[in-house]
Design a protein around this motif. Structure first.
Motif, short mmCIF file in Angstrom:
data_model
loop_
_atom_site.label_atom_id
_atom_site.label_comp_id
_atom_site.label_asym_id
_atom_site.label_seq_id
_atom_site.Cartn_x
_atom_site.Cartn_y
_atom_site.Cartn_z
N GLY A 101 43.01 -10.62 114.80
CA GLY A 101 42.93 -9.93 116.09
C GLY A 101 44.02 -10.39 117.03
O GLY A 101 44.65 -9.59 117.73
N TYR A 102 44.27 -11.70 117.02
CA TYR A 102 45.34 -12.24 117.85
C TYR A 102 46.69 -11.65 117.45
O TYR A 102 47.48 -11.23 118.29
N ALA A 103 46.95 -11.62 116.15
CA ALA A 103 48.22 -11.09 115.65
C ALA A 103 48.38 -9.63 116.05
O ALA A 103 49.48 -9.18 116.42
N LEU A 104 47.29 -8.88 116.00
CA LEU A 104 47.33 -7.46 116.35
C LEU A 104 47.69 -7.26 117.82
O LEU A 104 48.64 -6.52 118.14
N PHE A 105 46.96 -7.90 118.70
CA PHE A 105 47.19 -7.70 120.13
C PHE A 105 48.47 -8.37 120.62
O PHE A 105 49.16 -7.84 121.49
#
Length: 256
Positions: A101-105
């Motif tokens: 999720g961190y990588a996505l946002f």
């Protein structure tokens, strides 16, 4: 064992109290080594996060160069990414879900900010990416061949310098919100460029701490979820390094 890192992820508490290695095993118990943290596993997780980040970055990059306003996903990505970092720092067990999720946002943020810089300074993004990659490979090589050794004194100096930078950035931002004062690291003066070079050096030194902590985590046979935790911490440092290279190169470009 004492692990110290400015990186909010890779620190002693997360690699000890939240993930104690198993020291006592009943003779009849079957040990599943696939459930232990490994360096290769962390590398694989880092590659996955990198691909996710790049894919998300292409979204806001495409929006910018197709006449759409990328500010909402860019700012939103930065805020949500920061929140996920905070949550994971307290709940490393959730890293297998929070790290992607961190990588996505964070990718949405990186793509948007990169496009903004590219519009103003064509060619700056590829140079910043190249500089970040070269720095990473050089630091990895220096660490792998033990040319640079991560001692307790080394850790203390890097942590102190990084905290000083974070404090300076925070105070400068707060003061600039309520006054007309312009922080010295703004603009393209030689002083501003010197500060950017110093920050990049400190960011690069943080890579050594990341490598050391991941290696020690694997040696201590931490749980498998710590691979995601370690990979996310490494990505945080790389994102910081990339942003600082963008800022430095933009200062040089604006002086031409």
């Amino acid at each position: 064992m004492n692990f110290n890192s400015k990186n909010p992820f890779l620190n002693s508490k997360r690699f000890s109290s939240n993930a104690e290695p198993r020291t006592e095993v009943h003779q009849a118990q079957i040990i599943d080594y696939n459930q232990e943290m490994t360096v290769s596993g962390t590398i694989n997780k880092t590659a996955i996060l990198f691909l996710i980040l790049c894919g998300a970055a292409m979204v806001t990059w495409w929006m910018t160069f197709n006449g759409m306003n990328p500010m909402l996903p860019t700012i939103g990505g930065a805020i949500i990414g920061f929140i996920l970092v905070l949550v994971s720092s307290f709940k490393p067990q959730a890293s297998p879900y929070l790290a992607p999720g961190y990588a996505l946002f964070e990718g949405l943020f990186i793509g948007g900010i990169s496009a903004i810089f590219e519009l103003k300074f064509p060619g700056i993004v590829i140079n910043a990416v190249g500089a970040t990659l070269v720095t990473f490979l050089v630091c990895l090589g220096l660490y792998k061949f033990r040319i640079v050794k991560v001692t307790e004194q080394f850790k203390s100096v890097v942590v102190a310098a990084t905290l000083a930078i974070a404090t300076y950035y925070l105070i400068s931002w707060i003061v600039s919100l309520f006054t007309s004062w312009t922080p010295v690291h703004y603009g393209n003066s030689m002083m501003s460029i010197g500060i950017s070079v110093f920050v990049i050096i400190v960011a690069a030194l943080n890579l050594f701490l990341d490598f050391d902590l991941i290696e020690k985590g694997a040696r201590e046979k931490m749980p498998k979820f710590m691979e995601w935790y370690g990979a996310m911490g490494l990505m945080i440092t790389l994102v910081w390094l990339y942003i600082e290279f963008l800022r430095l190169l933009s200062k040089f470009a604006s002086r031409d």
